[in-house]
Design an enzyme around this catalytic site. Structure first.
Site, PDB file in Angstrom:
ATOM      1  N   HIS A 124      32.831  33.364  42.761  1.00 20.40           N
ATOM      2  CA  HIS A 124      33.748  32.490  42.025  1.00 20.40           C
ATOM      3  C   HIS A 124      34.698  31.873  43.056  1.00 20.40           C
ATOM      4  O   HIS A 124      35.006  32.509  44.064  1.00 20.40           O
ATOM      5  CB  HIS A 124      34.522  33.370  41.040  1.00 20.40           C
ATOM      6  CG  HIS A 124      35.399  32.643  40.074  1.00 20.40           C
ATOM      7  ND1 HIS A 124      36.622  32.131  40.432  1.00 20.40           N
ATOM      8  CD2 HIS A 124      35.245  32.364  38.755  1.00 20.40           C
ATOM      9  CE1 HIS A 124      37.183  31.565  39.370  1.00 20.40           C
ATOM     10  NE2 HIS A 124      36.367  31.694  38.340  1.00 20.40           N
ATOM     11  N   ASP A 201      35.620  41.733  43.698  1.00 20.56           N
ATOM     12  CA  ASP A 201      36.148  40.957  42.584  1.00 20.56           C
ATOM     13  C   ASP A 201      35.525  41.559  41.327  1.00 20.56           C
ATOM     14  O   ASP A 201      34.348  41.328  41.031  1.00 20.56           O
ATOM     15  CB  ASP A 201      35.746  39.494  42.795  1.00 20.56           C
ATOM     16  CG  ASP A 201      35.998  38.636  41.565  1.00 20.56           C
ATOM     17  OD1 ASP A 201      36.347  39.180  40.512  1.00 20.56           O
ATOM     18  OD2 ASP A 201      35.823  37.411  41.681  1.00 20.56           O
ATOM     19  N   GLN A 204      34.422  40.454  36.221  1.00 21.64           N
ATOM     20  CA  GLN A 204      33.358  40.535  35.208  1.00 21.64           C
ATOM     21  C   GLN A 204      32.771  41.935  35.076  1.00 21.64           C
ATOM     22  O   GLN A 204      31.952  42.174  34.178  1.00 21.64           O
ATOM     23  CB  GLN A 204      32.222  39.556  35.557  1.00 21.64           C
ATOM     24  CG  GLN A 204      32.606  38.104  35.509  1.00 21.64           C
ATOM     25  CD  GLN A 204      33.073  37.648  34.130  1.00 21.64           C
ATOM     26  OE1 GLN A 204      32.764  38.267  33.109  1.00 21.64           O
ATOM     27  NE2 GLN A 204      33.821  36.572  34.095  1.00 21.64           N
ATOM     28  N   LYS A 227      40.318  39.324  30.576  1.00 24.94           N
ATOM     29  CA  LYS A 227      38.872  39.567  30.463  1.00 24.94           C
ATOM     30  C   LYS A 227      38.602  41.003  29.990  1.00 24.94           C
ATOM     31  O   LYS A 227      37.495  41.340  29.616  1.00 24.94           O
ATOM     32  CB  LYS A 227      38.192  39.318  31.801  1.00 24.94           C
ATOM     33  CG  LYS A 227      38.319  37.848  32.224  1.00 24.94           C
ATOM     34  CD  LYS A 227      37.443  37.512  33.392  1.00 24.94           C
ATOM     35  CE  LYS A 227      37.890  36.270  34.104  1.00 24.94           C
ATOM     36  NZ  LYS A 227      37.320  35.031  33.563  1.00 24.94           N
ATOM     37  N   CYS A 365      33.207  27.480  38.129  1.00 26.21           N
ATOM     38  CA  CYS A 365      34.036  27.760  39.319  1.00 26.21           C
ATOM     39  C   CYS A 365      33.189  28.373  40.424  1.00 26.21           C
ATOM     40  O   CYS A 365      33.638  29.288  41.134  1.00 26.21           O
ATOM     41  CB  CYS A 365      35.215  28.674  38.992  1.00 26.21           C
ATOM     42  SG  CYS A 365      36.387  27.923  37.885  1.00 26.21           S
TER      43      CYS A 365
HETATM   44  N1  PMP Z   1      36.227  36.101  39.588  1.00 27.65           N
HETATM   45  C1  PMP Z   1      35.316  36.115  38.619  1.00 27.65           C
HETATM   46  C2  PMP Z   1      33.990  36.760  38.866  1.00 27.65           C
HETATM   47  C3  PMP Z   1      35.605  35.515  37.394  1.00 27.65           C
HETATM   48  O1  PMP Z   1      34.708  35.510  36.418  1.00 27.65           O
HETATM   49  C4  PMP Z   1      36.863  34.911  37.202  1.00 27.65           C
HETATM   50  C5  PMP Z   1      37.209  34.201  35.904  1.00 27.65           C
HETATM   51  N2  PMP Z   1      36.236  33.319  35.463  1.00 27.65           N
HETATM   52  C6  PMP Z   1      37.787  34.961  38.237  1.00 27.65           C
HETATM   53  C7  PMP Z   1      37.442  35.563  39.417  1.00 27.65           C
HETATM   54  C8  PMP Z   1      39.148  34.387  38.102  1.00 27.65           C
HETATM   55  O2  PMP Z   1      39.828  35.064  37.100  1.00 27.65           O
HETATM   56  P1  PMP Z   1      41.272  34.574  36.647  1.00 27.65           P
HETATM   57  O3  PMP Z   1      41.120  33.146  36.251  1.00 27.65           O
HETATM   58  O4  PMP Z   1      41.606  35.469  35.507  1.00 27.65           O
HETATM   59  O5  PMP Z   1      42.146  34.755  37.816  1.00 27.65           O
END
Ligand code: PMP
Length: 407
Positions: A124, A201, A204, A227, A365
């Site tokens: 991401h 990270d 998920q 999440k 993203c």
């Molecule tokens: N890493 C991963 C794997 C994600 O799925 C996401 C959210 N889509 C993020 C980072 C970023 O999360 P946040 O927008 O809550 O900071």
């Protein structure tokens, strides 16, 4: 399906009773943000009704209670992630801020000219851009471990990129775009053999299966409350105590100091050193309620339930002519990306929306990953503990409708 009482669990989520476009909502975008159970909504609302005060400052009972609630939330996150000590948990706004904290604090003290940071091809942007910026600023180099066509991390390729100059491995635990579950224990082994930290990270992963940072061998682990079926605006970073001790603050001001004079300031120990200013106290209280809820349902059961849904969705979507599923490796988790011949993913999303089915369409993203996969965007379905076989039926029917419209 699994022995999971989805009907009872769905009743915990008020939003699932609403209608969208005149039809009962089918929510298949939990990877973007999970819906909130009543207990979380109530925890936040009760906090503001009965317990609200600023923390760590007031000498009165209300403030003491709010401080206790905030610290109890830290303990809940410690339990969720299997950390040894609650002082290893820092509250942040979200995963993005947790990773930025590491890049600014640990990164700017440990990465210099000629050094390298290794990420993977399926990150991401939150676990890519902070490292890219750091490397550009420090004259360091960002290396990218390849993935195979079936969405698996190529461990050999990964290992061949590691050298004496590598100072950090930063990788997703589960890809938000294609659902790949990475072999993170193997990554931890590679990092440990070189004496460098591993950042995961976990945005998920933590909502989808049991996580234990010590068993995984993670040095940093980032999560988002929203999440985890908790509120937006709260997230957390796990950082191993030994690393935290030598990390400087990245934001300064109130709440994180020991002593301040006009000449100099000294800083409080972790985690307070990394929590400048008034934090999202109600968010932490809501997150604690979400963690209790998740643990009550059982993350191992959620994992099983979502695996069954994914298998079912792969079968049903596989029957749709011209639909190509983007592979997410052998241990694909929670997320299913696909493209439909001749229909742009945004159009797929719009038609599904008209049918009351909420999915995500776009680059998720993860633009470099899209390029690697040879697409500009995908349609993405993602599951939560409240999804059902009926949701998959509605999805499949809406996709057939999409084909009728566009072909
Ligand atoms: N890493 C991963 C794997 C994600 O799925 C996401 C959210 N889509 C993020 C980072 C970023 O999360 P946040 O927008 O809550 O900071």
């Amino acid at each position: 399906m699994s022995a999971f009482d989805t009907a009872r669990l769905r009743a915990d989520f008020p939003i699932l009773r609403t209608q969208m476009r005149g039809k009962p909502l089918v929510y298949l975008d939990t990877a973007a943000s999970a819906q909130k159970p009543q207990v979380v909504i109530e925890a936040v609302s009760n906090f503001y009704r009965h317990e609200n005060a600023n923390i760590h400052r007031g000498l009165y009972e209300l403030s003491e209670q709010a401080s206790l609630r905030y610290e109890a939330a830290r303990e809940k996150v410690r339990e969720l992630l299997g950390a040894a000590d609650a002082r290893e948990i820092i509250f942040t706004r979200n995963t993005t801020e947790a990773i930025n904290l590491v890049a600014w604090s640990w990164g700017r003290s440990n990465i210099g000219p000629g050094d390298e940071v290794l990420i993977t091809a399926l990150e991401h942007h939150a676990n890519l851009v902070p490292w890219q910026q750091l490397c550009a600023e420090r004259g360091a180099r960002l290396r990218v471990a390849p993935i195979s066509d079936d969405g698996e991390l190529e461990l050999d390729g990964c290992e061949s990129l590691l050298g004496r100059q590598t100072k950090l491995i930063a990788a997703a635990h589960v890809s938000n775009a294609i659902g790949t579950r990475l072999p993170v224990k193997k990554l931890a082994g590679l990092a440990q053999a070189r004496g460098i930290p591993l950042l995961l990270d976990g945005a998920q992963a933590a909502p989808r299966f049991p996580v234990n940072v010590r068993e995984l061998g993670a040095d940093f682990y980032a999560v988002s409350g929203h999440k985890l079926y908790g509120p937006t605006g709260i997230g957390a970073l796990y950082a191993r105590a030994e690393l935290l001790e030598s990390m400087p603050p990245w934001q300064t001001g109130g709440g994180m100091i020991e002593q301040v004079s006009f000449e100099r300031s000294s800083f409080a120990p972790a985690p307070v050193r990394f929590e400048a200013g008034t934090p999202d106290i109600a968010g932490a209280v809501g997150l604690a309620a979400a963690v209790d809820y998740l643990r009550g349902v059982g993350l191992a059961r959620i994992e099983q339930h979502e695996a069954a849904l994914l298998a079912e969705a792969v079968l049903r979507l596989g029957e749709i002519p011209g639909l190509r599923i983007i592979a997410g490796g052998e241990q694909q988790t929670g997320v299913l990306s696909f493209v439909l011949d001749g229909v742009h993913p945004h159009d797929v999303g719009a038609v599904l929306d008209a049918e009351g089915v909420a999915i995500r369409a776009g680059h998720h993203c993860a633009q470099p990953l899209m390029k690697r996969l040879g697409v500009t965007a995908t349609a993405r379905v993602s599951f939560g503990l409240y999804n059902t076989s009926e949701d998959i039926e509605r999805l499949a029917a809406a996709l057939r409708r999409c084909i009728e419209i566009f072909r």
